[in-house]
Design a protein around this motif. Structure first.
Motif, short mmCIF file in Angstrom:
data_model
loop_
_atom_site.label_atom_id
_atom_site.label_comp_id
_atom_site.label_asym_id
_atom_site.label_seq_id
_atom_site.Cartn_x
_atom_site.Cartn_y
_atom_site.Cartn_z
N ARG A 74 -0.29 4.47 -8.67
CA ARG A 74 -0.67 5.27 -8.85
C ARG A 74 -2.09 4.49 -8.43
O ARG A 74 -2.49 4.14 -9.09
CB ARG A 74 -0.84 6.36 -9.78
CG ARG A 74 0.36 7.17 -10.26
CD ARG A 74 0.82 7.71 -11.41
NE ARG A 74 0.62 6.62 -12.26
CZ ARG A 74 1.00 7.02 -13.67
NH1 ARG A 74 1.02 8.99 -14.02
NH2 ARG A 74 0.42 6.46 -14.81
N VAL A 75 -3.19 5.12 -7.89
CA VAL A 75 -4.55 3.96 -8.10
C VAL A 75 -5.50 5.15 -9.60
O VAL A 75 -5.70 5.73 -9.57
CB VAL A 75 -5.67 4.77 -6.62
CG1 VAL A 75 -6.51 4.12 -6.43
CG2 VAL A 75 -4.69 4.37 -5.49
N ARG A 76 -5.62 3.48 -10.24
CA ARG A 76 -6.17 3.29 -11.51
C ARG A 76 -7.58 3.44 -11.49
O ARG A 76 -8.20 3.11 -12.56
CB ARG A 76 -4.91 2.84 -12.28
CG ARG A 76 -3.96 3.95 -12.60
CD ARG A 76 -3.59 4.55 -12.90
NE ARG A 76 -4.06 5.07 -14.04
CZ ARG A 76 -3.54 4.62 -15.25
NH1 ARG A 76 -2.56 4.18 -15.33
NH2 ARG A 76 -4.42 4.84 -16.31
N GLY A 77 -8.24 2.45 -10.39
CA GLY A 77 -9.33 2.68 -9.99
C GLY A 77 -9.91 1.83 -8.34
O GLY A 77 -9.05 1.06 -8.31
N LEU A 78 -11.47 1.95 -8.87
CA LEU A 78 -11.57 1.22 -6.85
C LEU A 78 -12.58 0.44 -7.02
O LEU A 78 -13.08 0.50 -8.16
CB LEU A 78 -12.14 2.34 -6.08
CG LEU A 78 -10.82 3.36 -6.00
CD1 LEU A 78 -11.74 5.05 -4.59
CD2 LEU A 78 -10.23 2.55 -4.88
N TYR A 79 -12.90 -0.91 -6.61
CA TYR A 79 -14.26 -1.79 -7.09
C TYR A 79 -14.86 -2.24 -6.05
O TYR A 79 -13.64 -2.46 -5.44
CB TYR A 79 -13.46 -2.92 -8.26
CG TYR A 79 -12.35 -2.27 -8.82
CD1 TYR A 79 -13.16 -1.83 -10.50
CD2 TYR A 79 -10.90 -1.99 -9.09
CE1 TYR A 79 -12.52 -1.46 -11.73
CE2 TYR A 79 -10.68 -1.16 -10.41
CZ TYR A 79 -10.90 -1.30 -11.71
OH TYR A 79 -10.38 -0.57 -12.48
N GLU A 80 -15.55 -2.61 -6.03
CA GLU A 80 -16.52 -2.85 -5.19
C GLU A 80 -16.38 -4.75 -5.21
O GLU A 80 -16.59 -5.29 -5.92
CB GLU A 80 -17.94 -3.03 -4.96
CG GLU A 80 -18.26 -1.34 -4.41
CD GLU A 80 -19.81 -1.16 -3.82
OE1 GLU A 80 -20.11 -2.16 -2.46
OE2 GLU A 80 -20.55 -0.10 -4.24
N GLY A 81 -15.45 -4.72 -4.50
CA GLY A 81 -15.16 -6.55 -4.06
C GLY A 81 -16.01 -7.58 -4.12
O GLY A 81 -16.09 -8.91 -4.00
N THR A 82 -17.57 -7.78 -3.01
CA THR A 82 -18.34 -8.12 -3.31
C THR A 82 -19.42 -7.87 -3.98
O THR A 82 -19.99 -8.83 -4.34
CB THR A 82 -19.46 -7.50 -2.17
OG1 THR A 82 -19.76 -5.85 -1.98
CG2 THR A 82 -18.67 -7.59 -0.95
#
Length: 209
Positions: free
Chosen positions: A182-190
């Motif tokens: 399950r996707v638990r977070g999205l983060y800007e990799g930059t």
């Protein structure tokens, strides 16, 4: 003070302790810890999971969704000839790797979005330049259509739809996935602040029961 009053005092003290203990237990179940931190959200519609996949890593080994069952992992999409966001993303990813490379329940999955250029030898060289051990940081290649489908329908890091050979995914988002896919977070990799938060959130997922 009479024995009766002492009894009532002790009774109400014990009752209060029991109530607080039960309340803490309920909060733990709902939020993830006693009187503390909330659990990370589960992204996507109800029941959304990554789904099955099969790609090849920089060592020529086939990696499937079964290889990450029960593991916490970070997923990204990049290409080796990128001179824009990818170098910064993978410089930040090396910090994530340094923090958790000795954690057997953690993996990093870096998918190429340019499989025609990023052959296994190319990915191997790129992985070595980033100090990646093929046992726990996988640079993956495969069918362009399947890679893009996973980016969009699985990890939700791109909102486009596959349009054929000229289609291209170029996204700065990292997806944090739990042991149940399950996707638990999205983060800007930059962004350093996002990556620092993701490092903390990885630890939270590893402790989650």
């Amino acid at each position: 003070m009479s024995k009766k009053n002492v009894f009532y005092i002790i009774f109400f003290v014990l009752l209060s302790i029991a109530f607080l203990g039960y309340s803490g237990y309920v909060i733990k179940g709902e939020k993830g810890s006693f009187f503390g931190e909330e659990k990370l959200p589960i992204l996507g519609t109800n029941g959304h999971t990554i789904g099955g996949f099969s790609f090849v890593n920089q060592a020529g080994k086939t990696i499937t969704s079964k290889d990450v069952e029960g593991k916490v992992y970070v997923s990204e999409f990049f290409f080796t000839t990128c001179t824009n966001i990818c170098p910064k993303m993978n410089a930040n990813m090396t910090k994530v790797y340094a923090a958790y490379k000795d954690e057997p329940r953690f993996r990093i999955l870096s998918h190429t979005v340019d499989p025609e250029t990023d052959s296994i030898p190319v990915l191997k060289k790129y992985a070595e330049e980033h100090g990646a051990d093929p046992s726990n940081w996988w640079f993956l290649t495969g069918s362009k259509k399947e890679l893009y489908k996973l980016a969009r329908a699985g990890y939700m890091v791109d909102n486009g739809t596959f349009t054929g050979d000229e289609d291209f995914v170029h996204t700065q988002w990292f997806a944090l996935v739990d042991g149940e896919a399950r996707v638990r977070g999205l983060y800007e990799g930059t962004k350093k602040s996002d990556v620092d938060k993701m490092i903390v959130d990885i630890d939270r997922l590893l402790k989650e029961k």
